[in-house]
Write an enzyme that holds these catalytic residues in place. Structure first.
Site, PDB file in Angstrom:
ATOM      1  N   HIS A  18      22.796  19.087  22.291  1.00 25.81           N
ATOM      2  CA  HIS A  18      22.618  18.806  20.851  1.00 25.81           C
ATOM      3  C   HIS A  18      21.256  19.302  20.383  1.00 25.81           C
ATOM      4  O   HIS A  18      21.130  19.935  19.326  1.00 25.81           O
ATOM      5  CB  HIS A  18      22.678  17.289  20.574  1.00 25.81           C
ATOM      6  CG  HIS A  18      23.994  16.647  20.837  1.00 25.81           C
ATOM      7  ND1 HIS A  18      24.123  15.482  21.563  1.00 25.81           N
ATOM      8  CD2 HIS A  18      25.252  16.994  20.462  1.00 25.81           C
ATOM      9  CE1 HIS A  18      25.399  15.135  21.614  1.00 25.81           C
ATOM     10  NE2 HIS A  18      26.105  16.038  20.964  1.00 25.81           N
ATOM     11  N   LYS A  42      36.100   6.519  18.832  1.00 24.00           N
ATOM     12  CA  LYS A  42      35.768   6.581  20.258  1.00 24.00           C
ATOM     13  C   LYS A  42      35.034   5.330  20.739  1.00 24.00           C
ATOM     14  O   LYS A  42      34.653   5.251  21.898  1.00 24.00           O
ATOM     15  CB  LYS A  42      34.886   7.804  20.521  1.00 24.00           C
ATOM     16  CG  LYS A  42      35.587   9.117  20.307  1.00 24.00           C
ATOM     17  CD  LYS A  42      34.599  10.263  20.455  1.00 24.00           C
ATOM     18  CE  LYS A  42      35.241  11.597  20.163  1.00 24.00           C
ATOM     19  NZ  LYS A  42      34.246  12.668  20.003  1.00 24.00           N
ATOM     20  N   ARG A  93      31.125  25.108  22.708  1.00 25.63           N
ATOM     21  CA  ARG A  93      30.911  25.334  24.140  1.00 25.63           C
ATOM     22  C   ARG A  93      32.013  26.257  24.650  1.00 25.63           C
ATOM     23  O   ARG A  93      31.996  27.438  24.404  1.00 25.63           O
ATOM     24  CB  ARG A  93      30.907  23.994  24.885  1.00 25.63           C
ATOM     25  CG  ARG A  93      29.641  23.195  24.662  1.00 25.63           C
ATOM     26  CD  ARG A  93      29.784  21.796  25.129  1.00 25.63           C
ATOM     27  NE  ARG A  93      30.914  21.156  24.465  1.00 25.63           N
ATOM     28  CZ  ARG A  93      31.176  19.870  24.471  1.00 25.63           C
ATOM     29  NH1 ARG A  93      30.419  19.062  25.152  1.00 25.63           N
ATOM     30  NH2 ARG A  93      32.202  19.373  23.822  1.00 25.63           N
ATOM     31  N   SER A 131      28.148  14.317  25.845  1.00 26.31           N
ATOM     32  CA  SER A 131      27.687  12.922  25.879  1.00 26.31           C
ATOM     33  C   SER A 131      28.510  12.118  26.878  1.00 26.31           C
ATOM     34  O   SER A 131      27.983  11.226  27.549  1.00 26.31           O
ATOM     35  CB  SER A 131      27.816  12.288  24.489  1.00 26.31           C
ATOM     36  OG  SER A 131      26.953  12.908  23.582  1.00 26.31           O
TER      37      SER A 131
HETATM   38  O1  PNS Z   1      30.393  14.597  18.264  1.00 27.66           O
HETATM   39  P1  PNS Z   1      31.826  14.554  17.831  1.00 27.66           P
HETATM   40  O2  PNS Z   1      32.443  13.223  18.206  1.00 27.66           O
HETATM   41  O3  PNS Z   1      32.621  15.719  18.312  1.00 27.66           O
HETATM   42  O4  PNS Z   1      31.792  14.628  16.220  1.00 27.66           O
HETATM   43  C1  PNS Z   1      32.968  14.605  15.476  1.00 27.66           C
HETATM   44  C2  PNS Z   1      32.694  14.490  13.979  1.00 27.66           C
HETATM   45  C3  PNS Z   1      31.776  13.343  13.646  1.00 27.66           C
HETATM   46  C4  PNS Z   1      32.083  15.775  13.491  1.00 27.66           C
HETATM   47  C5  PNS Z   1      34.084  14.293  13.322  1.00 27.66           C
HETATM   48  O5  PNS Z   1      34.759  13.272  13.971  1.00 27.66           O
HETATM   49  C6  PNS Z   1      34.025  13.967  11.830  1.00 27.66           C
HETATM   50  O6  PNS Z   1      33.649  14.789  11.023  1.00 27.66           O
HETATM   51  N1  PNS Z   1      34.417  12.720  11.469  1.00 27.66           N
HETATM   52  C7  PNS Z   1      34.416  12.233  10.106  1.00 27.66           C
HETATM   53  C8  PNS Z   1      35.842  12.123   9.536  1.00 27.66           C
HETATM   54  C9  PNS Z   1      36.280  13.483   8.997  1.00 27.66           C
HETATM   55  O7  PNS Z   1      35.769  13.946   8.007  1.00 27.66           O
HETATM   56  N2  PNS Z   1      37.230  14.168   9.721  1.00 27.66           N
HETATM   57  C10 PNS Z   1      37.589  15.546   9.420  1.00 27.66           C
HETATM   58  C11 PNS Z   1      38.589  15.699   8.341  1.00 27.66           C
HETATM   59  S1  PNS Z   1      40.210  15.510   8.975  1.00 27.66           S
END
Ligand code: PNS
Length: 165
Positions: A18, A42, A93, A131
């Site tokens: 990150h 999660k 990645r 993570s």
């Molecule tokens: O580190 P991560 O868990 O891969 O991050 C995922 C994240 C936070 C980017 C994603 O889950 C997210 O944007 N969540 C907010 C809800 C949302 O807007 N979802 C996408 C539209 S369907």
């Protein structure tokens, strides 16, 4: 014009992968908002406050870019608009990340057609890092010092080790 971008994630906890993306994105934007998702399905190990604090501790000052760590709930597209940005930064990645990220980028643009997602390829030394790998190794007392920023090493180790007791 101030160029603002949002780098969203769960950051449970922040890793060197990150931090690498944050430092590289900071070189491209005047203002970078790190968006920490509150209600992750999660069930994060670190609380929202802890995840924000760890990020604040881990991120160095970068000349020319104002970096802010904020938590958000709900849709990422709404949060990005709220902070006055139209660009989302994500790290990629392996190829296996691509399909999901592609879907998210299109969904976010469907919600708000002004939003664009840009992807930074991970530095190869962090290809395997996530993570969840940090949580798994840390939980059993393994050495995670190469995986997480030095500034938060002790905090992360203490929490993961305690969580296993
Ligand atoms: O580190 P991560 O868990 O891969 O991050 C995922 C994240 C936070 C980017 C994603 O889950 C997210 O944007 N969540 C907010 C809800 C949302 O807007 N979802 C996408 C539209 S369907």
């Amino acid at each position: 014009m101030t160029r603002t971008a949002v780098y969203p994630g769960s950051f449970d906890p922040v890793t060197n992968g990150h931090l690498d993306i944050i430092i590289r994105a900071a070189g491209m934007f005047d203002r970078l908002i790190i968006g920490v998702l509150v209600n992750s399905s999660k069930k994060p190990v670190f609380s929202t406050e802890e995840r924000v604090e760890l990020l604040e501790k881990a991120i160095p000052k970068i000349p020319g870019c104002q970096i802010e760590v904020m938590s958000f709930e709900g849709l990422l597209a709404d949060f990005v608009t709220l902070v006055g940005a139209t660009t989302i930064v994500k790290g990629l990645r392996a190829v296996s990340d691509f399909e999901y990220e592609f879907q998210m980028a299109l969904a976010n643009r469907k919600i708000n057609h002004r939003l664009d997602t840009i992807f930074l390829m991970t530095s190869e030394r962090y290809m395997y890092l996530s993570s969840s790998i940090v949580r798994e190794i840390g939980k059993y007392g393994g050495d995670i010092s190469d995986f997480i920023p030095k500034a938060v090493k002790d905090d992360v180790i203490k929490k993961l080790w305690k969580g296993n007791k």
